[in-house]
Design a protein around this motif. Structure first.
Motif: not given
Length: 191
Positions: A147-153
């Motif tokens: 989720r963290h990577d998705i939110l950053n994207a």
């Protein structure tokens, strides 16, 4: 060594408490995370403690959980991080959040804590890497979530925090980063 105190909570003056243990009043400094979960004055309280003897005095630090004490002990081992700064870190972030920040090497979360600058935050991340997540399985599991990577994207694509978080909350656990971004973009395009 004093490893634990059980007694009557006499006074609460953040970040310090006085705990009466059979007629002896122990002054204990605690992080705000512990302070907020204390019972009312006059009630029974149990704290895990860390006792420090220095040439200028004896100091007792208290924690509501073993994880907090564990993190505190690792923080004070770092050069330039004293007990006060360790308490500030634990007051600003939960142990799970700290472990996640370390695993993800997030300087930004640490520099929001008063007294922590960029260099200190980088040193904390370097020194704590691999130490907290190993001892706190719940933090290690949540770090694996993409989720963290998705939110950053999503943030990099120009969506604001609220929009990105709302789309991220609709994603299933354990989704891959690329699938998560695709699904989140579909959700955001419909709104």
């Amino acid at each position: 060594m004093i490893g634990r105190l059980t007694g009557i909570l006499l006074e609460k003056n953040p970040p310090q408490l006085v705990v009466d243990v059979k007629g002896i009043g122990y002054e204990v400094d605690v992080p705000m995370s512990t302070f907020y979960n204390l019972p009312a004055n006059g009630e029974k309280v149990t704290l895990l403690t860390h006792f420090v003897v220095r040439e200028d005095g004896h100091f007792l630090y208290g924690f509501s959980s073993a994880a907090e004490r564990f993190a505190f002990r690792h923080l004070i081992k770092i050069s330039g991080i004293g007990a006060r700064m360790a308490l500030a870190v634990l007051s600003g972030l939960s142990v799970d959040d700290l472990a996640q920040s370390v695993a993800r090497q997030e300087v930004g979360r640490l520099i929001k804590i008063p007294g922590i600058g960029k260099k200190t935050a980088e040193r904390l991340l370097l020194e704590l890497k691999g130490k907290l997540a190993d001892a706190l399985p719940s933090a290690a599991l949540s770090v694996e979530d993409n989720r963290h990577d998705i939110l950053n994207a999503l943030l990099a694509l120009g969506y604001n925090d609220r929009e990105a978080a709302a789309a991220g909350n609709l994603l299933p656990a354990g989704i891959s980063t690329s699938d998560g971004i695709r699904q989140a973009l579909k959700v955001l395009s419909k709104s």
